[in-house]
Design an enzyme around this catalytic site. Sequence first.
Site, short mmCIF file in Angstrom:
data_model
loop_
_atom_site.label_atom_id
_atom_site.label_comp_id
_atom_site.label_asym_id
_atom_site.label_seq_id
_atom_site.Cartn_x
_atom_site.Cartn_y
_atom_site.Cartn_z
N GLU A 1 0.86 -1.18 0.00
CA GLU A 1 0.00 0.00 0.00
C GLU A 1 0.90 1.24 0.00
O GLU A 1 1.87 1.26 0.74
CB GLU A 1 -0.90 0.04 1.23
CG GLU A 1 -1.89 1.21 1.16
CD GLU A 1 -2.87 1.26 2.35
OE1 GLU A 1 -2.71 0.47 3.29
OE2 GLU A 1 -3.75 2.11 2.32
N GLY B 1 2.71 2.53 10.97
CA GLY B 1 2.46 1.72 12.16
C GLY B 1 2.38 0.24 11.85
O GLY B 1 3.04 -0.58 12.48
N ALA B 2 1.56 -0.10 10.87
CA ALA B 2 1.37 -1.49 10.52
C ALA B 2 0.53 -1.57 9.25
O ALA B 2 0.04 -0.55 8.77
CB ALA B 2 0.65 -2.25 11.64
N MET B 3 0.37 -2.80 8.72
CA MET B 3 -0.32 -2.96 7.43
C MET B 3 -1.21 -4.19 7.45
O MET B 3 -0.78 -5.26 7.85
CB MET B 3 0.73 -3.03 6.32
CG MET B 3 0.15 -3.21 4.94
SD MET B 3 -0.89 -1.77 4.49
CE MET B 3 -2.08 -2.57 3.41
N HIS C 1 -6.75 -2.25 15.22
CA HIS C 1 -6.94 -1.52 13.96
C HIS C 1 -6.70 -2.43 12.74
O HIS C 1 -7.55 -2.54 11.86
CB HIS C 1 -6.00 -0.32 13.93
CG HIS C 1 -6.08 0.52 12.69
ND1 HIS C 1 -6.81 1.69 12.63
CD2 HIS C 1 -5.54 0.36 11.46
CE1 HIS C 1 -6.70 2.20 11.42
NE2 HIS C 1 -5.94 1.41 10.69
N GLU C 2 -5.55 -3.08 12.72
CA GLU C 2 -5.23 -3.91 11.55
C GLU C 2 -6.17 -5.09 11.46
O GLU C 2 -6.61 -5.47 10.37
CB GLU C 2 -3.77 -4.38 11.59
CG GLU C 2 -2.73 -3.27 11.73
CD GLU C 2 -2.89 -2.13 10.74
OE1 GLU C 2 -3.37 -2.36 9.61
OE2 GLU C 2 -2.55 -0.98 11.11
N ASN D 1 -2.38 -6.40 5.33
CA ASN D 1 -2.38 -7.41 4.27
C ASN D 1 -3.23 -8.61 4.66
O ASN D 1 -3.16 -9.09 5.78
CB ASN D 1 -0.94 -7.90 4.03
CG ASN D 1 0.06 -6.78 4.04
OD1 ASN D 1 -0.04 -5.88 3.23
ND2 ASN D 1 0.98 -6.81 4.99
N1 PHE Z 1 -3.05 0.89 5.87
C1 PHE Z 1 -2.18 1.03 7.01
C2 PHE Z 1 -3.10 1.26 8.22
O1 PHE Z 1 -3.50 2.32 8.53
C3 PHE Z 1 -1.23 2.16 6.95
C4 PHE Z 1 -0.19 2.09 5.90
C5 PHE Z 1 -0.31 2.84 4.77
C6 PHE Z 1 0.92 1.30 6.07
C7 PHE Z 1 0.66 2.82 3.80
C8 PHE Z 1 1.90 1.29 5.14
C9 PHE Z 1 1.77 2.05 3.98
O2 PHE Z 1 -3.53 0.37 8.83
ZN ZN Z 2 -5.59 1.57 8.71
#
Ligand code: PHE
Ligand code: ZN
Length: 886
Positions: free
Chosen positions: A131, A271-273, A307-308, A275
């Site tokens: 992302e 912070g985190a992702m 959140h994730e 996937n």
């Molecule tokens: N989508 C992630 C989140 O908010 C944030 C994120 C965006 C991480 C772009 C990496 C790169 O949970």
């Molecule tokens: Zn998010």
Amino acid sequence: MQEQRDMEKHKTIHLKDYRPPDYLIETVNLEFDLDEKRTTVKSLFTVVCNHDKCEGIHPFVLNGKDLVLKSLKLDGRPLAEHEFKIDDHSLTLLPVPNRFVLEIETEINPSANSELSGLYLSGGNFCTQCEAEGFRKITYYPDRPDVMARFFTTLVGDQAKYPVLLSNGNLIGSGQLKDGKHFAKWHDPFPKPAYLFALVAGDLARIRDTFITMSGKKVDLSIYVQQHNRDKCAYAMESLKLAMKWDEETYGREYDLDTFMIVAVDDFNMGAMENKGLNIFNSKYVLAKPETATDADFQGIMGVVGHEYFHNWSGDRVTCRDWFQLSLKEGFTVFRDQHFMEDMTSPGVKRISDVNVLRVHQFREDASPMAHPVRPESYVEINNFYTVTVYNKGAELIRMLRTILGPAGFRKGTDLYFSRHDGQAVTIDDFLKAMEDANNTDLGQFQRWYAQAGTPELQVTRAYNAKTKTYALTIKQTCPPTPGQPAKEPFHIPVAVGLLDNYGRDLPLTLDRGTDQQADSSTIVLHLRKEEETFFFPGVPEKPVPSILRHFSAPVKVKSDLTDDEHLFLMANDSDEFNRWDAGQQLAVNLLLNLVKDYQHGKTPKLDRNFVSAFNKTLVSGMPDKAFQTVALSLPAETYLADFMHVIDPTAIFEARRFVQKTLATELKETFLAIYYTNQDTGPYRVDQASIGRRSLKNICLAYLMELDEPGIRKLCMEQYRNAENMTDRVASLATLANFDCTERSDALASFYETWKHDPLVMDKWLSIQALSRLTTTLNTVKLLMADPAFSLKNPNKVRALIGAFSSNTVRFHAPEGEGYVFLADQVLAINTLNPQIAARLVSAFTMWKRYDEKRKALMKAELERILAAPKLSRDVHEIVSKSLA
Ligand code: PHE
Ligand code: ZN
């Protein structure tokens, strides 16, 4: 030519130009042969035309960046050079059939990837970040979220170096290969956009648990970390199970795969992702044990894990059509994680801390040249739009919807949204439509919240008619102009109010018109829709004190004519915890702004007696929730105060705050000491609400006491530092010592370094504490620390801990001769090529330059211009700097 390339590079993308994709992808087969310098990626996709007919009409354009193309086949036939076009950001095929198989082989270099987007190395392990637009750095692909496909992924790598091979979904095969290699094959049954793809390969420890879902399905839970961190995963695992349960109970959402994995990496931009099935985390939001992590760290972990996890539905199962819809998943998911944490901790304190973030950071963004609506209309670099506006203001909009529709109506709306759009890539309008349809209501005016930028302001006036026993509140709304939006239409603003009688009790409320207004009898939600409206409350027996915008029911600023006495009254009596706190904050803001003026006019400051006695009352109140008591004893942040000043004077703000802290400490020393002593931890460390509250109260008392600058107190602080059995108490004592030039300071910093130099997350605290010190030597210290082995320009956590922290140290960053600005600009330029996303975040510290005095303005502007003139400026930095100067 160069100019043309720059134009392309800085091209603005508009929401109004959105077109559905010409081609869709059904399945993707990826095969990675992992190598640090030369990884080959073989991809095979089935492509279908998204029109009645594509053949010969629509070119097939794939995105690609930093790729070496090795081979390209269409339906098994190698393509000749004249059959495709390739440049530094795309691959174009024309003509193509209506349905075909495309095979691409690319080579990439993970070890050269310092942007941390695409496939890269962290701590010797492979990981990915796709992302928003990282997948195009792995292979050529239509890298946009409305192209959703089923992924099969095969990973091949050295078995000794990379015993763990992970990707999205379920493991469907694995085995040995020759030359010491092995492989693993993964299949994700859910169609997904490329931005949710992930892989991990490395030597990692695995911590396991299980969760039984509400329908009785067993899910395997795993957290993967570097071997030496295996003792720091328990809290993240507990948080995950709580989040899974909470989402079932609160939204009826059940997990959908057999396995859920979290991987912690030290090098991560955010912070985190989320996937699918394989969340990748900044290790800061996974690793914790009492000796290394503070209470705030533990809470951060629970919030981000939640959140994730919540993204699995709000983001993965239902995703975004395009990046203008980012808040569809982020605003909603931030609201979900905030609500989760309110349920897990102390709801009032959590709300206060979320509002503080909004007021300090989002209101500032709204007032800056980077101001943008929650659904932006255009962008140059999408990575610059992962902002507090999209995330946190976006969450406030969802919260308002819940206030407007009520919890049950809101839940009906989310149920419909998830069932109607499961497996789709949709828009914010689709979300609002589901809310409308489920509740048979019209949210037409509410949509403006997504389209108009800026922080609305409410002007509230009141009138009591003793004869008719009618109370009237008149509310007028305005919204300042923002870039590209000189005038605004009125918003639909839910304003929660209560009326207090002379004893401070809530009056039972009714409104004299409409059924539209909701009330729980003591709090009523007024629906302000026009520019100005008057709301009448009949049967009010005496002149009340109004409590306006309870629990901060809308992301607005309120101006009222409430007197200091009325604020004191609300502070003592309001049944709404948020407003009880906010009344105290408003008092403190008024007091501090007056002191700022005194300071500017060279007057000797004097602290108002009423303020001291109100503060003392809070201090000795023995509130059951000590975390709340702590926030009630905290002065407004320097950046929040700045928001009230026409021309920001960072020095005067700093001096005024310090004067208040020191005077309170002098006058109330014995009380602070007594509370400090009675709130010591007894027994082992625990992360429950009562213990967190006790520690926070004790440590704020210590911080006030340290303002006395007395040897005895420093000794006390040093004792706490030495005897601390947890990181919360250790950091609290170190942070306050760092503000004073004394031997205790250097002793504590040195001992901290010796004890923790092997632990990067703990060293981040050591760096930040020094960067945030108010000593005049801070900039020099920061420069020296950049050469310390604990620091690295390549690691985002380190950059944030040292350089980011320094840029938020307002009094030192804004040093009058501009040396702080020169330093920051130098670092932005150094990081610009290494990691444009991080450089762009740093340069944002300059965006408010026009709000300062002439001298600082000129100095900041000169640095912005110096950056803009630099060669090879990234799109990320260029966008923010050029918009700031515009
Ligand atoms: N989508 C992630 C989140 O908010 C944030 C994120 C965006 C991480 C772009 C990496 C790169 O949970
Ligand atoms: Zn998010």
